[in-house]
Design an enzyme around this catalytic site. Structure first.
Site, PDB file in Angstrom:
ATOM      1  N   ALA A   1       0.828  -1.209   0.000  1.00  0.00           N
ATOM      2  CA  ALA A   1       0.000   0.000   0.000  1.00  0.00           C
ATOM      3  C   ALA A   1       0.858   1.253   0.000  1.00  0.00           C
ATOM      4  O   ALA A   1       1.377   1.661   1.035  1.00  0.00           O
ATOM      5  CB  ALA A   1      -0.927  -0.015   1.216  1.00  0.00           C
TER       6      ALA A   1
ATOM      7  N   GLN B   1     -13.405  -6.888 -31.940  1.00  0.00           N
ATOM      8  CA  GLN B   1     -13.941  -6.446 -33.237  1.00  0.00           C
ATOM      9  C   GLN B   1     -14.120  -7.636 -34.194  1.00  0.00           C
ATOM     10  O   GLN B   1     -15.143  -7.750 -34.862  1.00  0.00           O
ATOM     11  CB  GLN B   1     -12.964  -5.421 -33.840  1.00  0.00           C
ATOM     12  CG  GLN B   1     -13.487  -4.708 -35.071  1.00  0.00           C
ATOM     13  CD  GLN B   1     -14.564  -3.685 -34.722  1.00  0.00           C
ATOM     14  OE1 GLN B   1     -14.784  -3.378 -33.560  1.00  0.00           O
ATOM     15  NE2 GLN B   1     -15.251  -3.198 -35.732  1.00  0.00           N
TER      16      GLN B   1
ATOM     17  N   GLU C   1       1.060   0.652 -11.445  1.00  0.00           N
ATOM     18  CA  GLU C   1       2.529   0.558 -11.421  1.00  0.00           C
ATOM     19  C   GLU C   1       3.185   1.464 -12.460  1.00  0.00           C
ATOM     20  O   GLU C   1       4.110   1.070 -13.158  1.00  0.00           O
ATOM     21  CB  GLU C   1       2.969  -0.906 -11.523  1.00  0.00           C
ATOM     22  CG  GLU C   1       2.653  -1.608 -10.211  1.00  0.00           C
ATOM     23  CD  GLU C   1       2.884  -3.094 -10.215  1.00  0.00           C
ATOM     24  OE1 GLU C   1       3.833  -3.558 -10.848  1.00  0.00           O
ATOM     25  OE2 GLU C   1       2.092  -3.801  -9.548  1.00  0.00           O
TER      26      GLU C   1
HETATM   27  C1  LIG Z   1      -6.127  -2.404 -10.771  1.00  0.00           C
HETATM   28  C2  LIG Z   1      -5.303  -1.503  -9.914  1.00  0.00           C
HETATM   29  C3  LIG Z   1      -4.608  -2.041  -8.839  1.00  0.00           C
HETATM   30  C4  LIG Z   1      -3.869  -1.205  -8.003  1.00  0.00           C
HETATM   31  N1  LIG Z   1      -3.219  -1.741  -6.949  1.00  0.00           N
HETATM   32  C5  LIG Z   1      -2.511  -0.952  -6.113  1.00  0.00           C
HETATM   33  C6  LIG Z   1      -1.862  -1.506  -4.988  1.00  0.00           C
HETATM   34  O1  LIG Z   1      -1.931  -2.708  -4.730  1.00  0.00           O
HETATM   35  N2  LIG Z   1      -1.169  -0.684  -4.173  1.00  0.00           N
HETATM   36  C7  LIG Z   1      -1.060   0.648  -4.413  1.00  0.00           C
HETATM   37  O2  LIG Z   1      -0.407   1.330  -3.644  1.00  0.00           O
HETATM   38  N3  LIG Z   1      -1.690   1.223  -5.476  1.00  0.00           N
HETATM   39  C8  LIG Z   1      -2.416   0.450  -6.323  1.00  0.00           C
HETATM   40  N4  LIG Z   1      -3.063   0.996  -7.407  1.00  0.00           N
HETATM   41  C9  LIG Z   1      -3.022   2.423  -7.616  1.00  0.00           C
HETATM   42  C10 LIG Z   1      -2.137   2.806  -8.793  1.00  0.00           C
HETATM   43  O3  LIG Z   1      -0.797   2.651  -8.469  1.00  0.00           O
HETATM   44  C11 LIG Z   1      -2.488   4.239  -9.197  1.00  0.00           C
HETATM   45  O4  LIG Z   1      -3.805   4.194  -9.718  1.00  0.00           O
HETATM   46  C12 LIG Z   1      -1.535   4.797 -10.222  1.00  0.00           C
HETATM   47  O5  LIG Z   1      -0.292   5.067  -9.638  1.00  0.00           O
HETATM   48  C13 LIG Z   1      -2.081   6.092 -10.828  1.00  0.00           C
HETATM   49  O6  LIG Z   1      -2.424   6.973  -9.801  1.00  0.00           O
HETATM   50  P1  LIG Z   1      -3.869   7.673  -9.812  1.00  0.00           P
HETATM   51  O7  LIG Z   1      -4.903   6.630 -10.027  1.00  0.00           O
HETATM   52  O8  LIG Z   1      -3.965   8.526  -8.602  1.00  0.00           O
HETATM   53  O9  LIG Z   1      -3.863   8.578 -11.105  1.00  0.00           O
HETATM   54  P2  LIG Z   1      -3.141   9.997 -11.263  1.00  0.00           P
HETATM   55  O10 LIG Z   1      -1.813   9.989 -10.618  1.00  0.00           O
HETATM   56  O11 LIG Z   1      -4.112  11.047 -10.873  1.00  0.00           O
HETATM   57  O12 LIG Z   1      -2.956  10.021 -12.821  1.00  0.00           O
HETATM   58  C14 LIG Z   1      -4.101  10.043 -13.684  1.00  0.00           C
HETATM   59  C15 LIG Z   1      -3.625  10.094 -15.100  1.00  0.00           C
HETATM   60  O13 LIG Z   1      -2.882  11.289 -15.308  1.00  0.00           O
HETATM   61  C16 LIG Z   1      -1.867  11.070 -16.251  1.00  0.00           C
HETATM   62  N5  LIG Z   1      -0.573  11.371 -15.634  1.00  0.00           N
HETATM   63  C17 LIG Z   1      -0.177  11.136 -14.363  1.00  0.00           C
HETATM   64  N6  LIG Z   1       1.093  11.545 -14.187  1.00  0.00           N
HETATM   65  C18 LIG Z   1       1.510  12.030 -15.355  1.00  0.00           C
HETATM   66  C19 LIG Z   1       2.719  12.589 -15.810  1.00  0.00           C
HETATM   67  N7  LIG Z   1       3.765  12.710 -14.998  1.00  0.00           N
HETATM   68  N8  LIG Z   1       2.785  13.030 -17.093  1.00  0.00           N
HETATM   69  C20 LIG Z   1       1.729  12.909 -17.931  1.00  0.00           C
HETATM   70  N9  LIG Z   1       0.545  12.376 -17.557  1.00  0.00           N
HETATM   71  C21 LIG Z   1       0.435  11.949 -16.298  1.00  0.00           C
HETATM   72  C22 LIG Z   1      -1.955   9.590 -16.661  1.00  0.00           C
HETATM   73  O14 LIG Z   1      -2.768   9.475 -17.813  1.00  0.00           O
HETATM   74  C23 LIG Z   1      -2.663   8.972 -15.493  1.00  0.00           C
HETATM   75  O15 LIG Z   1      -3.338   7.763 -15.822  1.00  0.00           O
HETATM   76  C24 LIG Z   1      -3.814   0.185  -8.260  1.00  0.00           C
HETATM   77  C25 LIG Z   1      -4.509   0.715  -9.362  1.00  0.00           C
HETATM   78  C26 LIG Z   1      -5.248  -0.117 -10.170  1.00  0.00           C
HETATM   79  C27 LIG Z   1      -5.990   0.493 -11.327  1.00  0.00           C
END
Ligand SMILES: Cc1cc2nc3c(=O)[nH]c(=O)nc-3n(C[C@H](O)[C@H](O)[C@H](O)COP(=O)(O)OP(=O)(O)OC[C@H]3O[C@@H](n4cnc5c(N)ncnc54)[C@H](O)[C@@H]3O)c2cc1C
Length: 392
Positions: free
Chosen positions: A134, A345, A372
């Site tokens: 986490a 598709q 990740e």
């Molecule tokens: C199925 C799943 C399992 C997960 N499991 C875990 C877990 O076990 N442990 C854990 O700690 N977390 C987990 N996560 C969380 C995951 O690591 C985060 O969702 C991920 O790091 C993205 O963070 P966010 O969702 O806050 O999106 P944000 O950080 O808000 O980003 C949203 C979008 O903004 C864009 N973006 C972000 N940064 C940049 C950049 N620097 N430059 C350009 N565009 C950018 C990308 O398109 C990105 O998808 C999981 C997520 C999913 C979907």
């Protein structure tokens, strides 16, 4: 004979040893034999499904490397990649259970004290304990250095307060590796990793999350959650290093899972177009359909080679592996999305039916471009590692 989940032409390349080839073939064969279990898991609730998948994986010995006295090739990056490829080809929840177990055990393997290793690794390897890692919070996803959950020292204990978001295995974890702010320095320098047993008072699931591909997935809350000082994993102030070390290693394995989903989709597409009667022949007779299948094959080959190179580099200790790991994840996950979409598709309406194979793959592959390190974050890493000398 190599099971369909693996490409024998790729497997014979010098990236892999005979031990890798043998283990990957046996695991892919085992996955085929478990088909009835995978079918049952899809109708279980996700918590139960993951427990059952872990019991099956642990019982068959596929997680033994997590508790091995000596690190061997069974647990190196190439072996984990081949395992994820075979498991994802067979069933999303099997890959999920395996990958989160590896994700949560790896920091203990790499940074744990002998007591911590002895306490958790045998159960994680047997599949009797479920782990979680986490780091993410609602305001700290891609920006890991923004972690706000605090851990304050109070005598011989630390007191954790805050929340974690989107935690895989969050609803079932027996041990959670938590990255918390301890304040030794600003931003990334003030984080520490802790091992928190899932039943610690003050730790609770805020809400389970219903993801588009069903998995145990939750937001967690920590309210005056007390752990002894020996719950620190590694050293205080080194939590960012623990997280980055793990995520860099895990990244290429996400590319490998993408490859498994994509190969399954490409195989399903090919089987379908060869038998789908149309225009007095079959779909496969159409040149554009042949081009689609050829393109899928090219993409699968490219992804396999990129994953194989990055995993081999990591195992050899090459410095360039982080960049190549990002390239492998970016290419393999983006290509898998396109291949799965083309599989839907080519199936026409039949590909849109809920719980059909193309529909399941379409939902399952999507998360890989976000977790990740989202694709855009990989692009930034790759651009940041470009060789400045070549621009002169
Ligand atoms: C199925 C799943 C399992 C997960 N499991 C875990 C877990 O076990 N442990 C854990 O700690 N977390 C987990 N996560 C969380 C995951 O690591 C985060 O969702 C991920 O790091 C993205 O963070 P966010 O969702 O806050 O999106 P944000 O950080 O808000 O980003 C949203 C979008 O903004 C864009 N973006 C972000 N940064 C940049 C950049 N620097 N430059 C350009 N565009 C950018 C990308 O398109 C990105 O998808 C999981 C997520 C999913 C979907």
């Amino acid at each position: 004979m190599t099971p369909n989940a693996l490409d024998p032409d790729i497997l014979r390349l010098p990236f892999y040893t005979d031990a890798h080839r043998d283990r990957a073939r046996r695991l892919a064969q085992w996955c085929e034999e478990q088909a009835p279990l995978w079918t049952e898991l899809r109708t279980d609730d996700p918590d139960k499904a993951v427990r059952r998948a872990l019991a099956a994986l642990g019982g068959a010995g596929w997680l033994d490397f997590l508790a091995a006295a000596e690190p061997g090739s069974d647990g190196d990056c190439r072996a984990v990649c081949l395992a994820r490829e075979a498991l994802a080809y067979a069933e999303d929840l099997a890959d999920f259970a395996f990958s989160i177990q590896v994700l949560s055990a790896t920091p203990i393997l790499r940074h744990g004290s002998p007591e911590q290793r002895q306490r958790y690794l045998p159960g994680l390897a047997a599949g009797t304990l479920a782990g979680a890692f986490a780091v993410s919070e609602e305001q700290a996803g891609s920006d890991v250095a923004a972690v706000a959950l605090t851990a304050e020292r109070d005598g011989a204990q630390y007191v954790l307060n805050g929340a974690k978001a989107w935690i895989a295995n969050g609803t079932v974890a027996d041990v959670v590796c938590v990255i918390a702010r301890t304040g030794e320095g600003p931003g990334p320098l003030g984080l520490t990793a802790f091992l928190v047993p899932g039943d610690t008072p003050g730790l609770r699931v805020r809400e389970p999350i219903e993801a588009m591909a069903p998995r145990p997935f939750a937001h967690l809350v920590f309210e005056d959650c007390r752990v002894p000082a020996d719950a620190v994993l590694g050293r205080p102030g080194r939590g960012f290093v623990v997280a980055m070390d793990l995520l860099e290693r895990a990244r290429v394995t996400v590319g490998a899972a993408a490859l498994g989903f994509a190969r399954r989709a490409a195989d399903a597409a090919q089987a379908h177009v060869r038998r789908r009667a149309i225009y007095g022949g079959v779909l496969f007779d159409l040149p554009t359909v042949k081009f689609e299948l050829a393109d899928m094959e090219v993409q699968l080959n490219a992804a396999s080679l990129l994953v194989g190179r990055a995993a081999w580099e990591l195992d050899q200790g090459h410095r360039g592996f982080a960049k190549h790991s990002s390239i492998a994840k970016l290419h393999a996950t983006e290509a898998a999305q396109r291949i799965v979409d083309r599989c839907v598709q080519l199936h026409g309406a039949a590909g849109l039916v809920a719980q059909s194979l193309p529909e399941r793959l379409y939902r399952q592959v999507r998360a890989l471009r976000v977790y990740e390190g989202a694709s855009e974050v990989q692009q930034l890493t790759i651009a940041g590692a470009l060789d400045a000398r070549r621009a002169r």
